[in-house]
Design an enzyme around this catalytic site. Structure first.
Site, mmCIF file in Angstrom:
data_model
loop_
_atom_site.group_PDB
_atom_site.id
_atom_site.type_symbol
_atom_site.label_atom_id
_atom_site.label_comp_id
_atom_site.label_asym_id
_atom_site.label_seq_id
_atom_site.Cartn_x
_atom_site.Cartn_y
_atom_site.Cartn_z
ATOM 1 N N CYS A 2 0.842 -1.190 0.000
ATOM 2 C CA CYS A 2 0.000 0.000 0.000
ATOM 3 C C CYS A 2 0.882 1.246 0.000
ATOM 4 O O CYS A 2 2.057 1.182 0.335
ATOM 5 C CB CYS A 2 -0.870 0.019 1.241
ATOM 6 S SG CYS A 2 -1.832 -1.486 1.415
ATOM 7 N N ARG A 29 2.371 1.361 -5.731
ATOM 8 C CA ARG A 29 2.410 0.485 -4.557
ATOM 9 C C ARG A 29 1.070 -0.222 -4.306
ATOM 10 O O ARG A 29 0.972 -1.068 -3.427
ATOM 11 C CB ARG A 29 2.764 1.307 -3.312
ATOM 12 C CG ARG A 29 4.117 1.978 -3.387
ATOM 13 C CD ARG A 29 4.417 2.690 -2.101
ATOM 14 N NE ARG A 29 4.527 1.752 -1.008
ATOM 15 C CZ ARG A 29 5.644 1.128 -0.661
ATOM 16 N NH1 ARG A 29 6.746 1.358 -1.326
ATOM 17 N NH2 ARG A 29 5.651 0.283 0.348
ATOM 18 N N TRP A 77 -3.527 -1.924 -1.594
ATOM 19 C CA TRP A 77 -3.353 -3.214 -2.270
ATOM 20 C C TRP A 77 -3.815 -4.235 -1.250
ATOM 21 O O TRP A 77 -3.123 -4.503 -0.267
ATOM 22 C CB TRP A 77 -1.885 -3.415 -2.634
ATOM 23 C CG TRP A 77 -1.593 -4.596 -3.501
ATOM 24 C CD1 TRP A 77 -1.646 -4.649 -4.864
ATOM 25 C CD2 TRP A 77 -1.132 -5.895 -3.071
ATOM 26 N NE1 TRP A 77 -1.267 -5.899 -5.301
ATOM 27 C CE2 TRP A 77 -0.953 -6.678 -4.219
ATOM 28 C CE3 TRP A 77 -0.873 -6.465 -1.830
ATOM 29 C CZ2 TRP A 77 -0.515 -7.991 -4.166
ATOM 30 C CZ3 TRP A 77 -0.436 -7.783 -1.773
ATOM 31 C CH2 TRP A 77 -0.267 -8.529 -2.946
ATOM 32 N N ASN A 103 0.213 0.401 6.193
ATOM 33 C CA ASN A 103 0.759 -0.531 5.203
ATOM 34 C C ASN A 103 1.434 -1.647 5.973
ATOM 35 O O ASN A 103 2.218 -1.383 6.883
ATOM 36 C CB ASN A 103 1.762 0.209 4.309
ATOM 37 C CG ASN A 103 2.544 -0.734 3.425
ATOM 38 O OD1 ASN A 103 2.056 -1.789 3.040
ATOM 39 N ND2 ASN A 103 3.775 -0.361 3.108
ATOM 40 N N GLY A 104 1.134 -2.897 5.604
ATOM 41 C CA GLY A 104 1.743 -4.031 6.309
ATOM 42 C C GLY A 104 0.660 -5.000 6.727
ATOM 43 O O GLY A 104 -0.471 -4.949 6.224
ATOM 44 N N GLU A 476 13.736 -13.125 -17.648
ATOM 45 C CA GLU A 476 13.256 -11.762 -17.428
ATOM 46 C C GLU A 476 12.292 -11.331 -18.546
ATOM 47 O O GLU A 476 11.285 -10.664 -18.296
ATOM 48 C CB GLU A 476 14.459 -10.804 -17.306
ATOM 49 C CG GLU A 476 14.126 -9.343 -17.142
ATOM 50 C CD GLU A 476 13.245 -9.017 -15.921
ATOM 51 O OE1 GLU A 476 13.017 -9.907 -15.075
ATOM 52 O OE2 GLU A 476 12.770 -7.883 -15.851
ATOM 53 N N LYS A 480 8.328 -10.153 -17.973
ATOM 54 C CA LYS A 480 7.757 -8.879 -18.427
ATOM 55 C C LYS A 480 6.474 -9.117 -19.213
ATOM 56 O O LYS A 480 5.479 -8.438 -19.031
ATOM 57 C CB LYS A 480 8.755 -8.106 -19.311
ATOM 58 C CG LYS A 480 9.969 -7.530 -18.627
ATOM 59 C CD LYS A 480 9.687 -6.481 -17.576
ATOM 60 C CE LYS A 480 9.419 -7.047 -16.243
ATOM 61 N NZ LYS A 480 10.336 -7.099 -15.207
ATOM 62 N N GLU A 483 3.688 -10.214 -16.816
ATOM 63 C CA GLU A 483 3.243 -9.185 -15.865
ATOM 64 C C GLU A 483 2.373 -8.115 -16.494
ATOM 65 O O GLU A 483 1.406 -7.677 -15.892
ATOM 66 C CB GLU A 483 4.463 -8.451 -15.283
ATOM 67 C CG GLU A 483 5.188 -9.181 -14.210
ATOM 68 C CD GLU A 483 6.279 -8.306 -13.618
ATOM 69 O OE1 GLU A 483 6.294 -8.151 -12.401
ATOM 70 O OE2 GLU A 483 7.130 -7.793 -14.374
ATOM 71 N N HIS A 499 11.948 -31.659 -22.957
ATOM 72 C CA HIS A 499 11.524 -32.610 -21.925
ATOM 73 C C HIS A 499 10.105 -32.320 -21.431
ATOM 74 O O HIS A 499 9.824 -32.462 -20.248
ATOM 75 C CB HIS A 499 12.504 -32.583 -20.747
ATOM 76 C CG HIS A 499 13.881 -33.039 -21.109
ATOM 77 N ND1 HIS A 499 14.204 -34.359 -21.348
ATOM 78 C CD2 HIS A 499 15.023 -32.333 -21.314
ATOM 79 C CE1 HIS A 499 15.488 -34.450 -21.667
ATOM 80 N NE2 HIS A 499 16.012 -33.229 -21.667
ATOM 81 N N LYS A 599 4.421 -2.649 -6.568
ATOM 82 C CA LYS A 599 5.839 -2.446 -6.850
ATOM 83 C C LYS A 599 6.718 -3.102 -5.803
ATOM 84 O O LYS A 599 7.719 -3.738 -6.124
ATOM 85 C CB LYS A 599 6.120 -0.945 -6.906
ATOM 86 C CG LYS A 599 7.562 -0.584 -7.222
ATOM 87 C CD LYS A 599 7.864 -0.818 -8.662
ATOM 88 C CE LYS A 599 9.293 -0.564 -9.038
ATOM 89 N NZ LYS A 599 9.657 -1.271 -10.273
HETATM 90 O O1 M6R Z 1 12.193 -4.625 -4.805
HETATM 91 P P1 M6R Z 1 12.659 -5.973 -5.228
HETATM 92 O O2 M6R Z 1 13.688 -5.954 -6.279
HETATM 93 O O3 M6R Z 1 13.097 -6.826 -4.064
HETATM 94 O O4 M6R Z 1 11.362 -6.676 -5.825
HETATM 95 C C1 M6R Z 1 11.363 -8.017 -6.191
HETATM 96 C C2 M6R Z 1 10.139 -8.374 -7.006
HETATM 97 O O5 M6R Z 1 8.975 -8.166 -6.257
HETATM 98 C C3 M6R Z 1 10.061 -7.567 -8.300
HETATM 99 O O6 M6R Z 1 11.199 -7.733 -9.066
HETATM 100 C C4 M6R Z 1 8.829 -8.017 -9.107
HETATM 101 O O7 M6R Z 1 9.004 -9.313 -9.603
HETATM 102 C C5 M6R Z 1 8.537 -7.034 -10.229
HETATM 103 N N1 M6R Z 1 7.133 -7.044 -10.475
HETATM 104 C C6 M6R Z 1 9.274 -7.345 -11.492
HETATM 105 O O8 M6R Z 1 8.870 -6.619 -12.582
#
Ligand code: M6R
Length: 604
Positions: A2, A29, A77, A103-104, A476, A480, A483, A499, A599
Site C-alpha cells: 500500500c 504500490r 493493495w 501498510n503491512g 526476465e 515482463k 506481468e 523434456h 511495486k
Molecule cells: O524490490 P525488489 O527488487 O526486491 O522486488 C522483487 C520483485 O517483487 C520484483 O522484481 C517483481 O518481480 C517485479 N514485479 C518485477 O517486474
C-alpha cells in the site's frame, strides 16, 4: 504494497490536493481503493474513501475540496479484507476521533479485535488495520496522551506496519510509526510530508528522514519528534538530501513510466557503473573470504541474481542464486559464518528477501546488499551495501533496475576477475561505455517491437528459451510479458524444452530464442529447429551479424556484435522489454498498473 501519503502544511493551506498528488505518485504500490482523512479548523476529522483509482476517486469523492491543513491518505493493495469502500483506508475509532492508514499486516489482529469487542468497541470492516485506531482509543482512556497510547499500542502489535495517525485529541500533529514496512519523512519550507516512499514528495523536497524499524513519534509545525521502541538512545534521525530529482520521478513526455524507464537505461546503467566503482571497496575481499556465496532475491531481482551466478561462474567463483521465499528450506541448513549472502532488491524492502537475510545473519553469514534505495531496510541489515544509480523506478514492472543490477554484478565479477589474472580489460571498458550500444539497441529494435506486438496481441502463450548467459534474459523477458501483457509466457533453459514444454507447440506458437555466439550457440540452434519443425514461430534475439540464426528465425531482434559474454543481458533484454510493453499497449492495458501487482511486496 500500500502507499501512505500524509501532509502537514506550515502555511495553513488545505493539504488534500497535495495528498492526492502524493497518492498518485505512489499508485505503483497499490491501486484497488484509496482514501483521505483531514482535520478541520475545529479539530473534527473528515474521511472520504472508496474503491477505484485515485484520479477517479479524486473526482467522484471531491477529495480536493476537503478542508484542513493536516491530513493522511492511502492507496490500497488488499491483503486482509476484500476490496470494498468500507475496507479502504483510513479507518477510524468508535468516537470518530482517531484516523489511521497503514501498510503491512498485523498478524495478531483477530486476538486484539476480539478483546476490543469484548470491551465494547464496534468494528465496521474486516481489515487488520482497524484494530489500530480502536486500540489507541482504548489506551487513550487512561493515558490521555496520544503519543503514549500509540507507543503502548505498538508494543501489542505483531507483524509489519508503517502507519500514520491523526486525531482530534491533538489536532496539530501527525503521528507515525514504522516496523518492517517503509516510511519516510520529507521536509520542505512549506510542508512536512510522511510517505511510504520518497517519490511521493520528490516534486517538493529532496530533504528526507528515513525512519527505522521501531521508530515512532509525531510531526507538528515546530517539531519532528522521533523515538524508538527498542532503543532509548534514539532522540531523532538525521536529515539527508537525496540525489534523485523530480524530473527523474516524472514521465518526461513518455506515455508511460515503463517506456520512459526502458529508454533511460543507457544513462542509468552508466550512472550505476560509476557509482559501483566508488563503492566496490572491500567487496572483492568479501568474495575472496567467502566459503560459499548465495544470492537471495525475488522476481526480477532473482533473475538478475541468476545472471550473477552465471557471470561469477565464468571466472571460477562458486555461487548459487536462491529464490528468497524458498531460501530457508533450500539452503538454511547449510549456512554458516563463512558464507556470503548477496541480497539483491531494487526496493530494499521485499519481505521475503529481508526474512532470508535476517535468517542468514543469525547464522553469522556476511551480508552484501545491492539495492536502488538509500537507507532501505536491506542496507540496515547488511554489512556492506552497493547503492545503484538507476534512479526512482515508478513502473511496476522492473526494467532499468534489472539492467542496473546486472551491471553491478558484472562490475563485481570483472573486478574479481582482473585481480585474479583474467584478461578482462576489454570487457570492463565495454561496460564503462555501454550507453552507446544500449542506445543503438533501442533505436534499431523499437519499430520492430511495435510490429511484432501486432502479432503477439492475439496470442495467449509464448516460450522464452535461453542457455547459459542467455537464460536470465529469457527468464526476465517472459516475466515482463506475463506481468504487463497478461500473456502466459514461460522461460526454459533451451535444452530442457524438449523434456515436456515442446508438447504445447503448434502452428504459430511464439518461441523467443535468446542466442549468444558462445559455447551454447549450436545447441540453441538445435532447440530452435526442434520448435520450428513443430510450427513454432521463432523470434530470435541475436548479434546483428548472426546470419545463421536469422535464417532460422521468423522474426529477429538484434543486439550489437561482441556481446555474447557476461554483458549480454544489458543489451539483449531491451527488445524483450519493448515488445512486452507494446503488446500490453496494443491489448489496451496500462503497463504501469498491472492487475494484482504492487511495486514492492512488503508482506510474506
Ligand atoms: O524490490 P525488489 O527488487 O526486491 O522486488 C522483487 C520483485 O517483487 C520484483 O522484481 C517483481 O518481480 C517485479 N514485479 C518485477 O517486474
Amino acid at each position: 504494497m500500500c502507499g501512505i501519503g500524509a501532509c502537514l502544511s506550515l502555511l495553513n493551506d488545505n493539504v488534500a490536493p497535495k495528498i492526492v498528488k502524493m497518492l498518485m505518485n505512489l499508485e505503483y504500490r497499490g491501486y484497488d481503493s484509496a482514501g483521505i482523512a483531514v482535520i478541520d479548523s475545529l479539530g473534527k476529522i473528515h474521511v472520504k474513501k472508496g474503491v477505484g483509482r485515485i484520479h477517479n476517486l479524486a473526482e467522484t469523492l471531491r477529495f480536493n475540496e476537503m478542508e484542513g491543513h493536516i491530513g493522511i491518505g492511502h492507496t490500497r493493495w488488499a491483503t486482509h479484507g476484500s476490496v470494498t469502500d468500507y475496507n479502504a483506508h483510513p479507518h477510524i475509532d468508535c468516537g470518530n476521533n482517531i484516523a489511521v492508514v497503514h501498510n503491512g499486516i498485523i498478524e495478531n489482529y483477530t486476538d486484539i479485535r476480539e478483546r476490543l469487542i469484548s470491551l465494547g468497541h464496534e468494528f465496521k470492516t474486516q481489515t487488520d488495520t482497524e484494530v489500530i485506531p480502536h486500540l489507541v482509543e482504548e489506551k487513550y482512556k487512561e493515558k490521555k496522551s496520544i503519543l503514549e497510547s500509540l507507543r503502548e499500542a505498538l508494543t501489542e502489535l505483531r507483524g509489519a506496519y508503517a502507519l500514520v495517525l491523526i486525531t482530534s485529541h491533538e489536532p496539530d500533529k501527525i503521528f507515525f510509526a514504522r516496523f518492517f514496512s517503509p516510511l519516510v519523512i520529507g521536509i520542505s519550507n512549506n510542508d512536512i510530508y510522511i510517505a511510504s516512499d520518497i517519490p511521493a514528495f520528490l516534486q517538493w523536497t529532496r530533504r528526507v528522514i528515513i525512519l527505522q524499524d521501531g521508530d515512532y513519534g509525531f510531526v507538528s509545525a515546530d517539531k519532528i519528534y522521533i523515538r524508538n521502541l527498542y532503543d532509548p538512545a534514539v532522540k531523532g534521525r538525521e536529515i539527508i538530501t537525496v540525489e534523485w530529482t523530480k524530473e527523474m520521478a516524472a514521465k518526461g513526455g513518455y506515455r508511460h513510466y515503463m517506456l520512459k524507464e526502458i529508454h533511460e537505461q543507457p544513462e542509468s546503467v552508466k550512472r550505476t557503473v560509476r557509482m559501483a566503482s566508488k563503492q566496490i571497496g572491500d567487496v572483492i575481499n568479501l568474495i575472496e573470504k567467502a566459503n560459499y556465496i548465495y544470492f537471495v532475491a525475488a522476481g526480477t531481482s532473482y533473475y538478475a541474481s541468476v545472471h550473477g551466478q552465471y557471470a561469477f561462474a565464468k571466472y571460477g567463483i562458486r555461487s548459487r542464486a536462491v529464490i528468497a521465499s524458498e531460501f530457508l528450506e533450500e539452503v538454511g541448513a547449510f549456512l554458516d559464518k563463512d558464507d556470503l549472502i548477496i541480497g539483491v532488491s531494487q526496493s530494499g524492502e521485499t519481505a521475503d528477501t529481508l526474512k532470508a537475510i535476517r535468517f542468514a545473519k543469525k547464522k553469522g553469514s556476511k551480508i552484501l546488499a545491492i539495492t536502488n534505495v538509500v537507507g532501505s531496510a536491506i542496507t540496515r541489515l547488511a554489512d556492506r551495501s552497493i547503492i545503484m544509480g538507476a534512479g526512482p523506478e515508478i513502473g511496476v514492472a522492473a526494467t532499468k533496475t534489472f539492467t542496473s543490477q546486472v551491471a553491478t554484478l558484472d562490475y563485481i565479477a570483472l573486478n574479481w576477475a582482473r585481480t585474479h589474472g583474467f584478461d578482462v580489460d576489454l570487457l570492463i571498458s565495454k561496460l564503462l561505455n555501454i550507453d552507446k550500444d544500449m542506445e543503438w539497441v533501442l533505436e534499431v529494435n523499437e519499430e520492430k517491437a511495435i510490429k511484432l506486438s501486432e502479432v503477439l496481441k492475439e496470442k495467449n502463450n509464448a516460450y522464452y528459451l535461453g542457455r547459459g548467459l542467455g537464460l536470465s534474459i529469457a527468464l526476465e523477458g517472459a516475466l515482463k510479458m506475463k506481468e504487463i501483457a497478461y500473456i502466459h509466457a514461460e522461460a526454459y533453459p533451451a535444452g530442457e524444452s524438449k523434456h515436456g514444454p515442446i508438447a504445447l507447440v503448434t502452428e504459430g506458437f511464439p518461441i523467443f530464442s535468446v542466442v549468444l555466439r558462445d559455447e551454447t550457440y549450436h545447441r540453441m540452434h538445435i532447440a530452435i529447429e526442434e520448435m520450428s519443425s513443430r510450427g513454432g514461430f521463432i523470434i530470435s534475439v541475436t548479434e546483428k551479424n548472426d546470419s545463421d540464426t536469422i535464417k532460422l528465425s521468423d522474426f529477429n531482434f538484434c543486439a550489437p556484435d561482441n556481446y555474447s559474454n557476461i554483458l549480454a543481458p544489458l543489451v539483449y533484454v531491451i527488445p524483450l522489454q519493448l515488445v512486452a510493453y507494446y503488446t500490453a499497449v496494443k491489448r489496451g492495458l496500462n503497463p504501469d498498473r498491472p492487475r494484482n501487482l504492487a511495486k514492492s511486496v512488503t508482506v510474506e
